[in-house]
Design an enzyme around this catalytic site. Structure first.
Site, PDB file in Angstrom:
ATOM      1  N   ARG A   1      -6.791  -0.862   7.979  1.00 28.40           N
ATOM      2  CA  ARG A   1      -6.881  -2.341   7.885  1.00 28.40           C
ATOM      3  C   ARG A   1      -7.283  -2.899   9.246  1.00 28.40           C
ATOM      4  O   ARG A   1      -8.238  -2.416   9.831  1.00 28.40           O
ATOM      5  CB  ARG A   1      -5.574  -2.940   7.363  1.00 28.40           C
ATOM      6  CG  ARG A   1      -5.349  -2.596   5.909  1.00 28.40           C
ATOM      7  CD  ARG A   1      -4.364  -3.529   5.273  1.00 28.40           C
ATOM      8  NE  ARG A   1      -3.024  -3.295   5.789  1.00 28.40           N
ATOM      9  CZ  ARG A   1      -1.931  -3.843   5.298  1.00 28.40           C
ATOM     10  NH1 ARG A   1      -2.013  -4.657   4.276  1.00 28.40           N
ATOM     11  NH2 ARG A   1      -0.749  -3.582   5.809  1.00 28.40           N
TER      12      ARG A   1
ATOM     13  N   ASP B   1       0.827   0.012  12.018  1.00 30.37           N
ATOM     14  CA  ASP B   1       0.598  -1.278  12.674  1.00 30.37           C
ATOM     15  C   ASP B   1       1.877  -2.101  12.815  1.00 30.37           C
ATOM     16  O   ASP B   1       1.832  -3.314  12.927  1.00 30.37           O
ATOM     17  CB  ASP B   1      -0.460  -2.073  11.875  1.00 30.37           C
ATOM     18  CG  ASP B   1      -0.055  -2.259  10.414  1.00 30.37           C
ATOM     19  OD1 ASP B   1       0.917  -1.626   9.982  1.00 30.37           O
ATOM     20  OD2 ASP B   1      -0.718  -3.048   9.719  1.00 30.37           O
TER      21      ASP B   1
ATOM     22  N   GLY C   1       0.836  -1.207   0.000  1.00 25.80           N
ATOM     23  CA  GLY C   1       0.000   0.000   0.000  1.00 25.80           C
ATOM     24  C   GLY C   1       0.867   1.252   0.000  1.00 25.80           C
ATOM     25  O   GLY C   1       1.873   1.305   0.698  1.00 25.80           O
TER      26      GLY C   1
ATOM     27  N   ARG D   1       1.247  -4.977  -5.567  1.00 28.86           N
ATOM     28  CA  ARG D   1       1.280  -6.239  -4.840  1.00 28.86           C
ATOM     29  C   ARG D   1       1.720  -7.282  -5.871  1.00 28.86           C
ATOM     30  O   ARG D   1       1.208  -7.287  -6.982  1.00 28.86           O
ATOM     31  CB  ARG D   1      -0.090  -6.526  -4.238  1.00 28.86           C
ATOM     32  CG  ARG D   1      -0.481  -5.410  -3.270  1.00 28.86           C
ATOM     33  CD  ARG D   1      -1.502  -5.801  -2.241  1.00 28.86           C
ATOM     34  NE  ARG D   1      -1.308  -5.026  -1.015  1.00 28.86           N
ATOM     35  CZ  ARG D   1      -1.921  -3.853  -0.753  1.00 28.86           C
ATOM     36  NH1 ARG D   1      -2.758  -3.327  -1.617  1.00 28.86           N
ATOM     37  NH2 ARG D   1      -1.683  -3.223   0.384  1.00 28.86           N
TER      38      ARG D   1
ATOM     39  N   ASP E   1      -1.110   2.817   8.277  1.00 26.40           N
ATOM     40  CA  ASP E   1      -1.824   2.097   9.344  1.00 26.40           C
ATOM     41  C   ASP E   1      -1.117   2.148  10.707  1.00 26.40           C
ATOM     42  O   ASP E   1      -1.750   1.910  11.734  1.00 26.40           O
ATOM     43  CB  ASP E   1      -2.004   0.617   8.958  1.00 26.40           C
ATOM     44  CG  ASP E   1      -2.719   0.457   7.630  1.00 26.40           C
ATOM     45  OD1 ASP E   1      -3.478   1.368   7.257  1.00 26.40           O
ATOM     46  OD2 ASP E   1      -2.527  -0.581   6.960  1.00 26.40           O
TER      47      ASP E   1
ATOM     48  N   THR F   1       3.624   3.042   5.798  1.00 24.06           N
ATOM     49  CA  THR F   1       2.227   2.612   5.869  1.00 24.06           C
ATOM     50  C   THR F   1       1.416   3.624   6.668  1.00 24.06           C
ATOM     51  O   THR F   1       1.900   4.136   7.684  1.00 24.06           O
ATOM     52  CB  THR F   1       2.072   1.214   6.510  1.00 24.06           C
ATOM     53  OG1 THR F   1       0.700   1.018   6.864  1.00 24.06           O
ATOM     54  CG2 THR F   1       2.905   1.034   7.765  1.00 24.06           C
TER      55      THR F   1
ATOM     56  N   ASP G   1       4.050  -4.235   6.608  1.00 20.77           N
ATOM     57  CA  ASP G   1       4.513  -5.502   7.182  1.00 20.77           C
ATOM     58  C   ASP G   1       4.561  -6.634   6.156  1.00 20.77           C
ATOM     59  O   ASP G   1       5.427  -7.503   6.235  1.00 20.77           O
ATOM     60  CB  ASP G   1       3.704  -5.891   8.427  1.00 20.77           C
ATOM     61  CG  ASP G   1       2.219  -6.027   8.148  1.00 20.77           C
ATOM     62  OD1 ASP G   1       1.757  -5.594   7.072  1.00 20.77           O
ATOM     63  OD2 ASP G   1       1.506  -6.568   9.019  1.00 20.77           O
TER      64      ASP G   1
HETATM   65  P1  ADP Z   1       2.108  -4.052   2.731  1.00 19.83           P
HETATM   66  O1  ADP Z   1       3.585  -4.046   2.562  1.00 19.83           O
HETATM   67  O2  ADP Z   1       1.497  -2.711   2.514  1.00 19.83           O
HETATM   68  O3  ADP Z   1       1.694  -4.712   4.040  1.00 19.83           O
HETATM   69  P2  ADP Z   1       1.252  -6.458   1.234  1.00 19.83           P
HETATM   70  O4  ADP Z   1       0.875  -7.221   2.453  1.00 19.83           O
HETATM   71  O5  ADP Z   1       0.309  -6.496   0.095  1.00 19.83           O
HETATM   72  O6  ADP Z   1       1.474  -4.901   1.527  1.00 19.83           O
HETATM   73  O7  ADP Z   1       2.673  -6.985   0.743  1.00 19.83           O
HETATM   74  C1  ADP Z   1       3.320  -6.400  -0.361  1.00 19.83           C
HETATM   75  C2  ADP Z   1       4.044  -7.444  -1.166  1.00 19.83           C
HETATM   76  O8  ADP Z   1       5.080  -8.058  -0.376  1.00 19.83           O
HETATM   77  C3  ADP Z   1       3.198  -8.620  -1.637  1.00 19.83           C
HETATM   78  O9  ADP Z   1       2.406  -8.328  -2.766  1.00 19.83           O
HETATM   79  C4  ADP Z   1       4.277  -9.638  -1.971  1.00 19.83           C
HETATM   80  O10 ADP Z   1       4.870  -9.357  -3.211  1.00 19.83           O
HETATM   81  C5  ADP Z   1       5.287  -9.388  -0.840  1.00 19.83           C
HETATM   82  N1  ADP Z   1       5.033 -10.349   0.234  1.00 19.83           N
HETATM   83  C6  ADP Z   1       4.176 -10.246   1.271  1.00 19.83           C
HETATM   84  N2  ADP Z   1       4.181 -11.362   2.037  1.00 19.83           N
HETATM   85  C7  ADP Z   1       5.050 -12.208   1.453  1.00 19.83           C
HETATM   86  C8  ADP Z   1       5.491 -13.550   1.718  1.00 19.83           C
HETATM   87  N3  ADP Z   1       5.028 -14.247   2.766  1.00 19.83           N
HETATM   88  N4  ADP Z   1       6.402 -14.104   0.886  1.00 19.83           N
HETATM   89  C9  ADP Z   1       6.893 -13.423  -0.169  1.00 19.83           C
HETATM   90  N5  ADP Z   1       6.500 -12.157  -0.492  1.00 19.83           N
HETATM   91  C10 ADP Z   1       5.601 -11.577   0.295  1.00 19.83           C
END
Ligand code: ADP
Length: 327
Positions: free
Chosen positions: A176, A134, A15, A76, A132, A130, A107
């Site tokens: 979230r 969090d 995000g 993502r 959030d 972020t 995260d």
């Molecule tokens: P944010 O960083 O805002 O929390 P996301 O949770 O969508 O956003 O995570 C962003 C990107 O990080 C995901 O689309 C993916 O490419 C990568 N990612 C997240 N979790 C994993 C994981 N367990 N293994 C590998 N890549 C991950």
């Protein structure tokens, strides 16, 4: 003696949040100051997988510190969840000779960085981008201050019209499954009720409290609800209240993505600049695979392996303040 890192990559992932541009700018300019080559990776991990990687100069990041969003774009990336996707990403970094990465994201992005840095010899530094807030291990995240001030400005405006008509507004804010935006915006706008995922809400108790206030002729204008509330957010709450109090003038307002956009606040620009600067210092000092936070106004380094296990918690003190002030 180990060879010093001379080529680094920077990306924004997950995000978006206001202030990401300020962080990129700081990474690029600090890297160049130390004689490094800095590469921008477009659209988060997708750019690593697709090889969308470009050299950045000091001038590439001119005139972006005041802009919301991220000029490197974000996304993502499903492929990065797979071993094959991460191998392709690694090969693309190697093609450019990139030896270290700065990942600005939430995260989820840290989880990706943690897995990648355990699989491959590319050290990763995370910066918490972020709205959030969090993430445990930092008092602030890049973008939270701007987002919460956007919410406050909107809620203040809604209160004017709510007050004029003696209406009740249920305002849903982002975050979230974290309640920080709701908590901060609710406290600072004097909301009569603040509902956050970290504290289970009994809708029955809330309605009983609204009825009791009605008996006392206390005007209730604002309920601030976090989007992650387990009863389903503002729309669901409105249905419950309408059923139990059909005479109540009620409106729902979901603030939505305006909280993600806009020019970053001074505060977010400053913490993003500090964190970006320290990300490069970490790579130079071989303080690898950490995320950089700020705790008590000092830089704070949390290993990515630990960061992915912890969530920021809302303290009892906060909950007590809400209970006393929002009645
Ligand atoms: P944010 O960083 O805002 O929390 P996301 O949770 O969508 O956003 O995570 C962003 C990107 O990080 C995901 O689309 C993916 O490419 C990568 N990612 C997240 N979790 C994993 C994981 N367990 N293994 C590998 N890549 C991950």
């Amino acid at each position: 003696m180990k060879k010093k890192i001379t080529k680094i990559g920077v990306l924004t992932s997950g995000g978006d949040s206001p202030g990401m541009n300020a962080a990129i700018r700081a990474v690029v300019r600090t890297g160049i100051y130390h004689g490094m080559e800095v590469y921008g990776i477009n659209r988060g991990y997708s750019g690593m997988v697709d090889g969308d990687i470009h050299r950045l100069e000091g001038r590439s990041v001119a005139n972006i510190i005041q802009r919301g969003g991220t000029f490197l774009k974000t996304s993502r990336c499903a492929e990065f969840f797979t071993k094959e996707g991460r191998k392709t990403a690694y090969d693309n970094l190697k093609k450019h000779g990139i030896e270290g990465l700065v990942i600005i994201g939430g995260d989820g992005s840290f989880r990706g960085a943690q897995i990648f840095s355990n699989e491959y010899d590319i050290p990763c530094i995370g910066l918490p981008g972020t709205i959030d807030k969090d993430i445990a291990g930092t008092d602030f995240t890049i973008g939270f201050d701007t987002a919460v001030n956007t919410a406050v400005e909107a809620i203040d405006k809604i209160r004017d019209t709510a007050d004029a008509h003696d209406r009740l507004f249920i305002i849903e804010v982002m975050g979230r499954d974290a309640g920080y935006i709701a908590l901060h915006s609710g406290i600072s706008t004097g909301a009569e009720h603040i509902l956050i995922p970290e504290k289970k809400t009994s809708v029955e108790d809330l309605i009983a409290s609204l009825k009791e206030k009605e008996r006392r002729k206390k005007l209730v204008n604002m309920i601030v609800v976090a989007e992650g509330e387990d009863f389903g957010g503002a729309d669901e709450l409105a249905k419950h209240i309408k059923k139990e109090m059909p005479h109540q003038e009620l409106r729902v307002c979901i603030l939505g993505h305006i909280q993600r956009g806009g020019s970053p606040s001074c505060f977010d620009r400053v913490i993003a600049s500090r964190m970006g600067y320290h990300a490069v210092e970490c790579l130079m000092e071989e303080r690898f695979n950490v995320f950089i936070g700020i705790v008590n106004n000092k830089m704070h380094y949390t290993p990515l392996d630990e960061a992915v296990k912890k969530k920021q918690r809302i303290s009892e003190e906060w909950l007590k303040i809400v209970k006393i002030l929002a009645t």
